[in-house]
Motif scaffolding. Structure first.
Motif, PDB file in Angstrom:
ATOM      1  N   GLU A 162     141.259  38.480  31.058  1.00 17.47           N
ATOM      2  CA  GLU A 162     140.702  39.825  31.285  1.00 17.47           C
ATOM      3  C   GLU A 162     140.080  39.947  32.681  1.00 17.47           C
ATOM      4  O   GLU A 162     139.531  40.999  33.021  1.00 17.47           O
ATOM      5  N   GLY A 163     140.103  38.852  33.452  1.00 19.06           N
ATOM      6  CA  GLY A 163     139.562  38.922  34.811  1.00 19.06           C
ATOM      7  C   GLY A 163     138.083  38.584  34.912  1.00 19.06           C
ATOM      8  O   GLY A 163     137.474  38.753  35.971  1.00 19.06           O
ATOM      9  N   ASN A 164     137.492  38.092  33.804  1.00 20.32           N
ATOM     10  CA  ASN A 164     136.099  37.646  33.878  1.00 20.32           C
ATOM     11  C   ASN A 164     136.052  36.253  34.505  1.00 20.32           C
ATOM     12  O   ASN A 164     137.000  35.480  34.389  1.00 20.32           O
ATOM     13  N   THR A 165     134.926  35.955  35.145  1.00 16.22           N
ATOM     14  CA  THR A 165     134.749  34.647  35.789  1.00 16.22           C
ATOM     15  C   THR A 165     133.623  33.892  35.083  1.00 16.22           C
ATOM     16  O   THR A 165     132.619  34.496  34.696  1.00 16.22           O
ATOM     17  N   TYR A 166     133.815  32.584  34.908  1.00 14.98           N
ATOM     18  CA  TYR A 166     132.803  31.732  34.274  1.00 14.98           C
ATOM     19  C   TYR A 166     132.411  30.652  35.262  1.00 14.98           C
ATOM     20  O   TYR A 166     133.272  30.047  35.886  1.00 14.98           O
ATOM     21  N   ASN A 167     131.103  30.415  35.403  1.00 22.93           N
ATOM     22  CA  ASN A 167     130.675  29.360  36.309  1.00 22.93           C
ATOM     23  C   ASN A 167     129.431  28.676  35.755  1.00 22.93           C
ATOM     24  O   ASN A 167     128.878  29.105  34.732  1.00 22.93           O
ATOM     25  N   MET A 168     128.994  27.620  36.437  1.00 25.36           N
ATOM     26  CA  MET A 168     127.878  26.799  35.977  1.00 25.36           C
ATOM     27  C   MET A 168     126.987  26.433  37.136  1.00 25.36           C
ATOM     28  O   MET A 168     127.480  26.186  38.236  1.00 25.36           O
ATOM     29  N   GLY A 169     125.696  26.384  36.884  1.00 21.65           N
ATOM     30  CA  GLY A 169     124.766  25.996  37.946  1.00 21.65           C
ATOM     31  C   GLY A 169     123.612  25.173  37.408  1.00 21.65           C
ATOM     32  O   GLY A 169     123.391  25.090  36.202  1.00 21.65           O
TER      33      GLY A 169
END
Ligand code: U4Z
Ligand code: FE2
Length: 521
Positions: A178-185
């Protein structure tokens, strides 16, 4: 001829038409955007480490059978400050810089007190990521830099801290269909807590406005407390399957107490990172829907992972592939002084990367006995053995060795994948071949040419593809033979044979990672 890593590279902001030899598929339309370090010396000062170099982006645009090349330095605050001062004034991971040139310790103390941690760098030279419809140059600090993917011009500086309390964020997010982005910090010692946060950035801003950065609508999906407050793990990427995130809490640890005094002691941040070979590695399996970790605890021996390859679910198990090292010799290898020499000793010190497959059984059978292997998959020898505390000790299966910079057909991210593309990193941190690995057949195909150094291979699927490997693989190739031009290599992914190359009449630079932006007509 040798490639000189520490030489400053020239930028070519005006598009240069490449000379195409061979046949480019008609469907291949769009831009391969890549990023990596390009400038290593400013005035009389130099960076120590290759990863520190100032970001130089470059792109290859495919349009109606033509290929054009351009490159441009990222003009962030770091670049501007260094250029203005005519020396390096902003610290990077491997280089501590002092805005005040005085070596006088009292001046240092005062500078230190006035800005406890000195200016964080926005030298985003590791990768290009997408949030919504915006593209950003990124490394791993709290700053990312929006860029124009066509002209490579530098746009807004974005501070993650405005949206979420994170000091370090990976340069390897995941994307869904769907074009969502997932990231981690990582949040360092905030209100006495050090934690890892997984977040989601939606594909469109609320109200659909193009002017609002989608990061504003960022949503925290999960937080994992660090197993020790003062020594958070360093990580460079994570895994995402259909229902889970995979986070490896590895024993390469940042020592926060050392970091607090690094500036004063005149040492770089990297000296505050230590690999604890006596420790084990925790594997966190996080449910994407609830944000909670599964009840079973997974661990494995000490290892160092920079790149996840992929993760998928099969019959009650999560399978994930990574590139793993036995120690932190990899980072040491990339010091510019080390890259200069090509001695036998250095080659010996290099711990060869291995592509390893881990399997995590999701539900542990209550009846299982201590010593039982709970992995019930036929296609892998990876195991997960129950110990006396009920934890699962995971032993990986080695899929192949001497490979790095893994890429897959990203349409298969989170799904069972059959192929992985790599560069060969057999003996040293110098890439000599591009490879395609067929996991089931254990078959390695390769492309190599004398004196050629290929970059990370990027797979692009044929829009009408049915097979996973129907598409092309792109790699920008440096020829160290002064009589030969550099070129962009186009391989047919299925047969892994060359179908075209686009020669550019300028020097290319060794880079890190990239992204392909398709142009749909
Ligand atoms: C073709 C090639 C290249 C080679 C051939 C094949 C091969 C062997 C490839 C292997 C490639 C690998 C393994 C690449 C790995 C790259 C990494 C880990 C880059 C990390 C960058 C991390 C960077 C820049 C991080 C910068 C972070 C900074 C300055 C952090 C600053 C900080 C902040 C923000 C808050 C806390 C305090 C601190 C000082 C830590
Ligand atoms: Fe990376």
């Amino acid at each position: 001829m040798q490639y000189d890593h520490s030489k400053n590279k020239e930028e070519h902001p005006d598009p240069i038409k490449a000379e195409v030899k061979g046949n480019l598929p008609g469907w291949l339309q769009g831009t391969l955007l890549r990023n990596g370090p390009g400038m290593f010396t400013v005035g009389d000062t130099s960076y120590n480490h290759w990863f520190d170099g100032m970001a130089l982006m470059h792109s290859f645009t495919f349009k109606n059978g033509d290929v054009t090349y351009r490159s441009r330095y990222l003009r962030g605050d770091t670049y501007k400050s260094n250029m203005e001062a005519k020396r390096i004034v902003v610290s990077e991971m491997g280089t501590m810089a002092y805005p005040d040139p005085s070596k006088n310790i009292f001046t240092k103390v005062i500078t230190f007190l006035s800005q406890t941690i000195p200016d964080f760098t926005d030298n985003c030279g590791n990768n290009i990521i997408r949030y919504g419809s915006d593209y950003y140059a990124t490394s791993e600090t709290n700053y990312i830099r929006k860029i124009d993917p066509e002209t490579l011009e530098t746009l807004d500086k974005v501070d993650y801290l405005k949206y979420l309390s994170v000091n370090l964020v990976t340069s390897h997010p995941h994307y869904d269909k769907e074009g969502n982005t997932y990231n981690m910090g990582t949040t360092i010692a905030e209100k006495g807590k050090t934690k890892y946060t997984v977040f989601k950035v939606p594909s469109t801003a609320e109200g659909g406005s193009e002017m609002i950065p989608v990061l504003k609508n960022l949503e925290v999906l999960s937080t994992v407390p660090c197993r020790s407050l003062l020594t958070p793990s360093y990580y460079h990427s994570f895994g995402m399957s259909e229902n889970y995130f995979i986070f490896i809490e590895q024993p390469l640890k940042l020592d926060l107490l050392k970091m607090a005094t690094a500036y004063l002691r005149g040492v770089n941040w990297a000296t505050c990172l230590k690999f604890h070979s006596e420790d084990n590695t925790l594997i966190h399996l996080i449910d994407r829907k609830t944000g909670k970790e599964v009840a079973t605890k997974f661990f494995t021996d000490a290892m160092l992972v920079c790149h996840h390859v992929n993760a998928f679910e099969e019959n009650g198990h999560v399978v994930f592939d990574v590139i793993a090292y036995n120690d932190n010799s990899l980072y040491e290898m990339f010091y510019l002084s080390k890259l200069k020499e090509e001695s036998e000793e250095i080659r010996k010190a290099y711990s060869k990367p291995k592509c390893k497959r881990f399997v995590l059984p999701i539900q542990t059978d209550k009846e299982a006995q201590i010593g039982d292997d709970l992995v019930k998959l036929k296609f892998t020898t990876a195991s997960a053995v129950k110990d006396k505390e009920g934890k699962l000790l995971c032993q990986p299966e080695v899929l192949c060795e001497g490979v790095e910079l893994p890429r897959i057909n990203y349409d298969f991210n989170g799904q069972k994948h059959g192929y992985v593309y790599f560069v060969c990193a057999e003996m040293s941190p110098i890439p000599s071949k591009v490879m395609k690995f067929d996991i089931e057949m254990r078959k390695m195909l390769q492309w190599a040419e004398d004196n050629c150094w290929p970059s990370e291979p990027v797979f692009i699927a044929n829009p009408t593809a049915i097979e996973e490997d129907d598409g092309v693989v792109l790699s920008s190739v440096i020829s160290t033979d002064p009589l030969k031009s550099n070129f962009l290599l186009v391989l047919d992914a299925g047969s892994f044979t060359e179908i075209a190359r686009a020669y550019v009449d300028v020097e290319l630079h060794m880079d890190m990672h990239g992204i392909f932006i398709p142009q749909h007509s």
